[in-house]
Motif scaffolding. Structure first.
Motif, PDB file in Angstrom:
ATOM      1  N   LEU A   1      44.873  65.649  24.800  1.00 19.35           N
ATOM      2  CA  LEU A   1      44.673  66.902  24.074  1.00 19.35           C
ATOM      3  C   LEU A   1      44.953  66.707  22.595  1.00 19.35           C
ATOM      4  N   CYS A   2      45.989  65.911  22.304  1.00 14.25           N
ATOM      5  CA  CYS A   2      46.330  65.599  20.919  1.00 14.25           C
ATOM      6  C   CYS A   2      47.331  64.460  20.923  1.00 14.25           C
ATOM      7  N   TYR A   3      47.702  64.064  19.728  1.00 20.08           N
ATOM      8  CA  TYR A   3      48.761  63.079  19.531  1.00 20.08           C
ATOM      9  C   TYR A   3      49.866  63.735  18.721  1.00 20.08           C
ATOM     10  N   MET A   4      51.079  63.171  18.837  1.00 18.86           N
ATOM     11  CA  MET A   4      52.195  63.702  18.070  1.00 18.86           C
ATOM     12  C   MET A   4      53.265  62.623  17.951  1.00 18.86           C
ATOM     13  N   THR A   5      54.417  62.979  17.441  1.00 19.10           N
ATOM     14  CA  THR A   5      55.539  62.056  17.394  1.00 19.10           C
ATOM     15  C   THR A   5      56.804  62.795  17.790  1.00 19.10           C
ATOM     16  N   ASN A   6      57.787  62.047  18.277  1.00 19.09           N
ATOM     17  CA  ASN A   6      59.108  62.622  18.479  1.00 19.09           C
ATOM     18  C   ASN A   6      60.169  61.597  18.154  1.00 19.09           C
ATOM     19  N   CYS A   7      61.401  62.095  17.944  1.00 14.14           N
ATOM     20  CA  CYS A   7      62.549  61.253  17.625  1.00 14.14           C
ATOM     21  C   CYS A   7      62.493  60.678  16.201  1.00 14.14           C
ATOM     22  N   VAL A   8      61.876  61.396  15.268  1.00 13.28           N
ATOM     23  CA  VAL A   8      61.906  61.033  13.850  1.00 13.28           C
ATOM     24  C   VAL A   8      62.159  62.298  13.024  1.00 13.28           C
TER      25      VAL A   8
END
Length: 305
Positions: free
Chosen positions: A212-219
């Motif tokens: 569905l999409c891309y994202m980031t976590n833990c930054v």
């Protein structure tokens, strides 16, 4: 409305803030050596605390009349670790069922994400699996989450392109909507040196069913701000496809704070202001918190949305 429809039809979706770190630091809960938080559904304290944290985050989203995402605490519950732990396949079903039961207490629109993770160290760019092996390995949990009734699949902090691609293949084969979240540096790359733009292009161009999409976590949010401002990431595919963040409260690199106590965090208001700077460079749809965040951080983000 299923999760894909919700994603397409809402400007903003709120994701939970920190869970694991709060369980350790605020409540003194010890995790299983193999499957980490996934075992907590088998203890009353674990169940009660997880429920309290999810309800806390959910209420804030609903007060803003926004949809809410909660994810199963299963990032380390992969095929190898589950078999070592002795809990068996039911740990996937039990975590999904438990979160579904908590969801019945939510007072707004909400969705359950099935959290999966990489085989090795999420803060390393070391290649652990090639794409084919990763697909075979991660299909085990992906299929169990589908059988258990998760609304969508979520690959958290993926540091390396080969395993991320194999994960996407495994998730896509289930037919469920899914999201790939990368572990990134402020140099604009995944931990293995693949640029964000290149990583999205590789996965989108290699799978039949795209995320569905891309994202980031833990930054920290400014890490993402710097990363997407790199010339090689100023592309149409990043602008259209990179749509979310679960942000740390500390501006330090995540590998510098992993397992550390008393890490210096930004104040909630400063954190939220830095989150809003992302609107200048991305069309962020999914907003959530990771290490160091709590209800105050999510509350400040919601105040500025």
């Amino acid at each position: 409305m299923d999760f894909k429809e919700c994603f397409l039809n809402n400007q903003y979706i709120i994701m939970e803030g920190a869970i694991g770190e709060r369980l350790k630091k605020e409540y003194g809960i010890v995790f299983d050596d193999n499957v980490a938080m996934a075992s907590l559904v088998y203890s009353k304290k674990g169940r009660d605390t997880l429920e309290a944290l999810w309800l806390e985050y959910a209420e804030m989203a609903f007060n803003k009349k926004l949809p809410f995402i909660a994810t199963t605490p299963t990032r380390r519950a992969n095929k190898e670790r589950i078999h070592k732990s002795g809990f068996g396949d039911n740990i996937i079903r039990d975590n999904t069922k438990f979160l579904r039961n908590v969801q019945k207490k939510f007072k707004g629109r909400s969705y359950i994400g099935a959290l999966m993770g990489c085989v090795g160290d999420a803060y390393s760019g070391k290649k652990e699996l090639d794409a084919k092996s990763a697909k075979e390995f991660h299909s085990y949990a992906a299929e169990l989450f589908k059988e258990a009734g998760a609304d969508f699949l979520y690959a958290g902090i993926m540091p390396e392109i080969n395993e991320a691609l194999g994960m996407a293949m495994a998730m896509g084969d289930t037919g469920l909507p899914y999201i790939i979240s990368f572990m990134i540096r402020d140099n604009g790359c995944l931990m293995d040196g693949t640029t964000i733009s290149e990583a999205i292009s590789i996965i989108d161009g290699s799978v039949d069913k795209k995320p569905l999409c891309y994202m980031t976590n833990c930054v920290y949010p400014l890490t993402l701000y710097k990363a997407v401002n790199m010339s090689f990431n100023k592309t149409e595919i990043v602008k259209k496809r990179f749509l979310g963040i679960q942000a740390n409260a500390s501006p330090l690199p995540p590998d510098a704070i992993d397992g550390k106590n008393n890490v210096k965090c930004e104040e909630p208001k400063k954190f939220a202001q830095d989150m809003m700077k992302l609107k200048d460079v991305l069309n962020v749809k999914i907003w959530g918190g990771c290490c160091g965040t709590n209800d105050e951080y999510i509350k400040e983000v919601l105040r500025l949305l």
